[in-house]
Design a protein around this motif. Sequence first.
Motif: not given
Length: 932
Positions: A44-46, A100-101, A733-736, A785-787
């Motif tokens: 992810d971005d961060r 991220s995992e 959403n930048h990995g979110n 699934n939506m997160l």
Amino acid sequence: MFSIPAGTVPEALSAFQKQSGVGVVAKGRDFQNVRVSAIHGMMDDREALQKLLAGTPLQVKAPGNGSTLIVSKKPDAKLVQQGVNDVEGLFVTGHRRSQSEKRNSNIIMDTVAYDPFENLGGVSSVAQSLIQLPGVTGITDGDEPRYVSIRGISPELNHTTMDGITMATVGENGGSGSRKVNLQNVPSEMTSRTNIYKSFTAEQEGDAIGGDIDMVPMSAFDHKGLYKFIDAYGIWSSKRGGVGANGLKGYDPHMGQGAKGTFSDTFGKNKQFGIVLSMRYQHRVRNTTKQWQNYTYQGANGKYATTPDDSWNGNIKPNQFSAGEYANAVTNLGGSGRLEWKPSHNLYASLMGWSYTRWEHSVMDKQDYNLKNATPGVMGDDNTLQVNSIYVRRRQNEWHRQNSGIIGHLDWHSGKHHLLARAGYTMESYNDYQPYIAARTYPTKKLTAGYSGYPNSDDMYNMNYLSDPNVAQNSQWDLYSGGNYQIWDKSWQHVPTARLDYDWNTGEHDRGFGVAAGFEWREMSMSYQRERIDYGDPNSKTTGDYNNSMLFSNHTPWLSSFPETFIGDNGYNFPWSSLPVNAATSAYNSRAADYKYREDIYDGYLSLHYALKHTVFIAGVRVDGTNYMGWTPVINGATKSVSPGYAKNPGGYTRPLPSFDVVHHFAQGFNLHGSFSQTIGRAAPGQLAQARNENCSGDGDGSATDCTVSVGNPNLKPRQSNNFDVSLDKWFNHGNGLFSVAFFSKWIKNDILTSRSIYVQDGLSYEVTQPMNSKAAGVKGVEVNMLNRNMHLFSQIIDAQANVTWMQGHESYSNGSTTYKYHKMMYQPQFIANGMLTWHIPQIKGALRATVNYSGKYYTSFGSTPGASSGFDKFLTFNMGFWHEVYPGITLKYEVMNLANYQPTYLTGDHLQFADERDNYGRAVYFHVIFH
């Protein structure tokens, strides 16, 4: 997908912004003469920006407006050590690490991070946190999830580990010896996250068909500086149950309390040591009212019988009306600790231990109206029936369950080599003392009961008329000679495990061929012992000699129309010595239930990896070798006697379990997984080694009968499953944010199901359950699934998740003469839906959170004839929490559990169309004062 070469900070940040679409704010004076190393891979971005800046004097600070990251110079180390962590920021980091995992995993998996704010309820167990994941159903213990079913598969068929070490379990009531791990007793604060692996490579445990559940322990190296979290809280439970009406003292009607805390820090000259400590205490009132009903079944000849045979035409009438009031107090106490050593990035070691205990102090008061239609054909066509007898029972329990363990962990890296050694010893023990008193009366005058309603999932038959409403006071009461006894149950299970895992060139950024190999040894030993003393009536020729010990109340239970009658005696100080002992029955009921079991497992695996720039292939085989021995008492059912000693029932098998897995990372955040694997599902120790266990407590959830007789089957074969899995994930959403769709299909050979038959004898209704291998079984389904976390809206931050799972299964089995087919497997609902919403309110440094979980109805046993099947009705839970900071480091939190007041219902019938038990646990309200 990131690919940024080594270079200066301006060059690297420019490439990062182009590849991520995320803005970066930085001051030029902070990065003069600073160079960064190259990064490649999916992240992810961060995380990518943090890796890019690793080893430099720069850091990534908290996001600015949600689409911008801030890069600044790291503060002086001394100032960092003196600072105080932002506790909610720590949990945000935990969620991002978990996401991220999942994003970088080569296996289809889901994960949930430890977050004491989001995990509602005082216990905040691992089970409570897992039920928000797609495809997961909570198997409830009253008003809380105790076990979890994954993708419609029985909890027996999950493999549950702590840091890769198998958890010991004695099963539901100590004697069942099932493989279901009670996650209600595992607190989430001893974990940093919990992973569920839904597809399998050779590197995962092979004795799971539902999924592998691995709890990852919390580490002091997960954060910087001191972390502390202390939570003290009060509990109000709305259900009073029988408290105040049953004549017993020492039971609280509503109030409880609890406290829990976690402490974590690093120490040493170079902060190379870490320590994590956690503890918890909770005393909670969980009073209950339950309603049970038994039925008679109309055959083709028009007559009614107590067993639904193959001639049953679908019509039923009531055979028994029962109501029970419960006074119940549950106490949890325990703690965990972990000592860590990390002298370098290449070496890590830890030693972890825990022990958690759960006590239940319970009393059940039950009253049965047995109708005269127990004899086939004796029934009118109107809604009135003659009452044959009335039973009143008191069962008291002192349940005690303790789960403990110790785990050693050694992790070594060198270049592309990685070696992981773990060893552990887990154990669980169970003890119970149960005094049981039963009295009965036969009305001297004809007593007629009238009823209305119909027992569907929303209603039950209601006994709304008695020709003599004061029949209890006007009758002659005697002790029931077959229903008074004392039981002492004791069981334990010990599981030592040692495993060694090695891999080369299989890291996230490695390319080309890689290999993973490992070996595991595990031994499981279990023992169950019962001592039971059965008593008779000392004045069997005299009627009415127990009248003075009956308690006639004005208390009318939930859904009842008439006051309940209670046993007046306390079983803990009852004059048992004044009753005659039935020595032969006592010896039989004690020895028939005992058994011992030992199992040795030797597993080895080899897994080959081949990684291209965007695609990873994994092919491997795991070989599972199992030897077991069951020690079973030799019983004679006709004479009700048990021979001395035990019969030995050895067994064993070796199964090669091949697997193939491929994952491809597309542009724009798409990941595609495909997997085939073979796994097995072992029979439970009690299923193999127990001869006979009779339980007449009248408290088996889902069983409206008076007694349950469990019979083992030493000839069971292990299940074998072919698993097919495909999933497509889209990250945004930048990995979110994540949108995922997964398809799964499991073809299961030799599935083990529970066969159930029912009958009536001497005024008592019995169910007999026995495990058996089915002819064929399987399940397929789709998960959506939506997160999305960290959504910014009007200066507020929203976290949301919603998932739905649709499943279709089949099961066929034979009772010896007839083959029956069902369109579901046991524990498999057709539909599951979970939803969570957290509204973060920066202005008050707090949030509002709501969670909803829904599961369709499912079978828990299949009848020896279809009409005798049993199951659990559709169920919905709606919980809500709100918290806000009132002073720096002090937060108040409020929770309401079961806000919708949806209560459990148990079902019977060939299509689970009849309700035979309804429970009411009420609601629970929690008030927390949190120090962090």
